[in-house]
Motif scaffolding. Structure first.
Motif, PDB file in Angstrom:
ATOM      1  N   ALA A  60      -5.063  -0.321   3.299  1.00  0.00           N
ATOM      2  CA  ALA A  60      -5.239   0.901   2.934  1.00  0.00           C
ATOM      3  C   ALA A  60      -3.489   1.968   2.070  1.00  0.00           C
ATOM      4  O   ALA A  60      -3.352   2.924   2.409  1.00  0.00           O
ATOM      5  CB  ALA A  60      -5.619   1.804   4.899  1.00  0.00           C
ATOM      6  N   ILE A  61      -2.348   0.923   3.465  1.00  0.00           N
ATOM      7  CA  ILE A  61      -0.824   0.983   2.789  1.00  0.00           C
ATOM      8  C   ILE A  61      -1.033   0.700   1.042  1.00  0.00           C
ATOM      9  O   ILE A  61      -0.042   1.371   0.670  1.00  0.00           O
ATOM     10  CB  ILE A  61      -0.158   0.215   3.743  1.00  0.00           C
ATOM     11  CG1 ILE A  61      -0.037   0.263   5.179  1.00  0.00           C
ATOM     12  CG2 ILE A  61       1.506  -0.035   3.210  1.00  0.00           C
ATOM     13  CD1 ILE A  61       0.469  -0.610   6.101  1.00  0.00           C
ATOM     14  N   THR A  62      -1.349   0.038   1.341  1.00  0.00           N
ATOM     15  CA  THR A  62      -1.697  -0.644  -0.378  1.00  0.00           C
ATOM     16  C   THR A  62      -1.844   0.291  -1.848  1.00  0.00           C
ATOM     17  O   THR A  62      -1.557   0.431  -2.160  1.00  0.00           O
ATOM     18  CB  THR A  62      -2.386  -2.224  -0.268  1.00  0.00           C
ATOM     19  OG1 THR A  62      -1.525  -3.342  -0.310  1.00  0.00           O
ATOM     20  CG2 THR A  62      -2.579  -2.516  -1.965  1.00  0.00           C
ATOM     21  N   PHE A  63      -3.366   1.402  -1.416  1.00  0.00           N
ATOM     22  CA  PHE A  63      -3.623   2.101  -1.580  1.00  0.00           C
ATOM     23  C   PHE A  63      -3.056   3.364  -1.514  1.00  0.00           C
ATOM     24  O   PHE A  63      -2.667   4.438  -2.379  1.00  0.00           O
ATOM     25  CB  PHE A  63      -5.483   2.626  -1.359  1.00  0.00           C
ATOM     26  CG  PHE A  63      -5.089   3.989  -1.890  1.00  0.00           C
ATOM     27  CD1 PHE A  63      -6.548   3.856  -2.981  1.00  0.00           C
ATOM     28  CD2 PHE A  63      -5.730   5.057  -1.095  1.00  0.00           C
ATOM     29  CE1 PHE A  63      -6.244   5.097  -3.317  1.00  0.00           C
ATOM     30  CE2 PHE A  63      -6.079   6.575  -1.141  1.00  0.00           C
ATOM     31  CZ  PHE A  63      -6.505   5.845  -2.591  1.00  0.00           C
ATOM     32  N   LEU A  64      -2.354   3.620  -0.494  1.00  0.00           N
ATOM     33  CA  LEU A  64      -0.837   4.951  -0.236  1.00  0.00           C
ATOM     34  C   LEU A  64      -0.065   4.241  -1.051  1.00  0.00           C
ATOM     35  O   LEU A  64       0.558   5.398  -1.760  1.00  0.00           O
ATOM     36  CB  LEU A  64      -0.949   5.431   0.804  1.00  0.00           C
ATOM     37  CG  LEU A  64      -2.537   5.973   1.862  1.00  0.00           C
ATOM     38  CD1 LEU A  64      -1.462   5.821   3.519  1.00  0.00           C
ATOM     39  CD2 LEU A  64      -2.238   6.714   1.270  1.00  0.00           C
ATOM     40  N   ARG A  65       0.682   3.345  -1.167  1.00  0.00           N
ATOM     41  CA  ARG A  65       1.598   3.007  -1.894  1.00  0.00           C
ATOM     42  C   ARG A  65       1.122   3.132  -3.158  1.00  0.00           C
ATOM     43  O   ARG A  65       2.493   3.972  -3.796  1.00  0.00           O
ATOM     44  CB  ARG A  65       1.683   1.562  -1.615  1.00  0.00           C
ATOM     45  CG  ARG A  65       3.214   2.028  -0.449  1.00  0.00           C
ATOM     46  CD  ARG A  65       3.551  -0.011   0.027  1.00  0.00           C
ATOM     47  NE  ARG A  65       4.359   0.051   1.002  1.00  0.00           N
ATOM     48  CZ  ARG A  65       3.847  -0.762   1.861  1.00  0.00           C
ATOM     49  NH1 ARG A  65       3.708  -1.700   1.759  1.00  0.00           N
ATOM     50  NH2 ARG A  65       5.413  -1.459   2.437  1.00  0.00           N
ATOM     51  N   HIS A  66      -0.368   3.082  -3.650  1.00  0.00           N
ATOM     52  CA  HIS A  66      -0.145   2.656  -5.134  1.00  0.00           C
ATOM     53  C   HIS A  66       0.345   4.309  -5.813  1.00  0.00           C
ATOM     54  O   HIS A  66       0.760   4.891  -6.831  1.00  0.00           O
ATOM     55  CB  HIS A  66      -0.883   2.232  -5.823  1.00  0.00           C
ATOM     56  CG  HIS A  66      -1.641   2.750  -7.038  1.00  0.00           C
ATOM     57  ND1 HIS A  66      -1.467   1.374  -8.219  1.00  0.00           N
ATOM     58  CD2 HIS A  66      -3.063   3.668  -7.598  1.00  0.00           C
ATOM     59  CE1 HIS A  66      -2.138   2.922  -9.524  1.00  0.00           C
ATOM     60  NE2 HIS A  66      -3.258   3.258  -8.976  1.00  0.00           N
ATOM     61  N   THR A  67      -0.796   5.547  -4.730  1.00  0.00           N
ATOM     62  CA  THR A  67      -0.999   6.432  -5.242  1.00  0.00           C
ATOM     63  C   THR A  67       0.845   6.997  -5.255  1.00  0.00           C
ATOM     64  O   THR A  67       1.081   8.035  -5.796  1.00  0.00           O
ATOM     65  CB  THR A  67      -1.654   7.471  -3.421  1.00  0.00           C
ATOM     66  OG1 THR A  67      -1.411   6.985  -2.468  1.00  0.00           O
ATOM     67  CG2 THR A  67      -2.615   7.187  -4.205  1.00  0.00           C
ATOM     68  N   VAL A  68       1.750   6.947  -4.406  1.00  0.00           N
ATOM     69  CA  VAL A  68       2.706   6.955  -4.054  1.00  0.00           C
ATOM     70  C   VAL A  68       3.572   6.693  -5.651  1.00  0.00           C
ATOM     71  O   VAL A  68       4.275   8.024  -6.052  1.00  0.00           O
ATOM     72  CB  VAL A  68       3.626   6.747  -3.249  1.00  0.00           C
ATOM     73  CG1 VAL A  68       5.455   7.163  -3.705  1.00  0.00           C
ATOM     74  CG2 VAL A  68       3.358   7.274  -1.684  1.00  0.00           C
TER      75      VAL A  68
END
Length: 122
Positions: A95-103
């Motif tokens: 989830a963190i990896t995905f959210l970092r990418h979206t940022v």
């Protein structure tokens, strides 16, 4: 020797919690001649153990099983909880990896990003 109120205050919890733990078999507390619970050092230490196990995520049935006198049974419960927590950690990391990418994503809409689409499908 402590009363249930004194023990609860020392542990930072409510007395009804200690009563519930005893009712479900997670805690064993001796009684005095009048039938009142008496928290000696052993009972207080047992309550601390229950509290710690609850705070690390074990349910009351898991706590009771983890404190079983048969070590292999207790170890099995703890091993299953470790595996579950490790699974949660992996899920949170994804989830963190995905959210970092979206940022950092250069696309205005996530639907336009092939990397986001990959995350969504996994």
């Amino acid at each position: 020797m402590r009363t249930i109120g004194e023990a609860a205050a020392q542990l930072g919890i409510e007395a009804h919690v200690l009563r519930h733990w005893e009712q479900v078999g997670a805690l064993s507390v001796p009684r005095d001649g009048n039938g009142y619970r008496v928290f000696d050092d052993r009972a207080l230490e047992q309550a601390r153990t229950v509290l710690k196990l609850r705070r690390v995520g074990l349910s009351l049935p898991e706590v009771t099983a983890a404190m079983a006198p048969v070590k292999s049974e207790a170890q099995a419960v703890v091993a299953r909880k470790i595996a579950a927590l490790e699974g949660e950690v992996r899920a949170r990391q994804r989830a963190i990896t995905f959210l970092r990418h979206t940022v950092d994503c250069r696309h205005r809409y996530l639907d336009d990003c092939p990397d986001c689409a990959t995350f969504v499908r996994s």
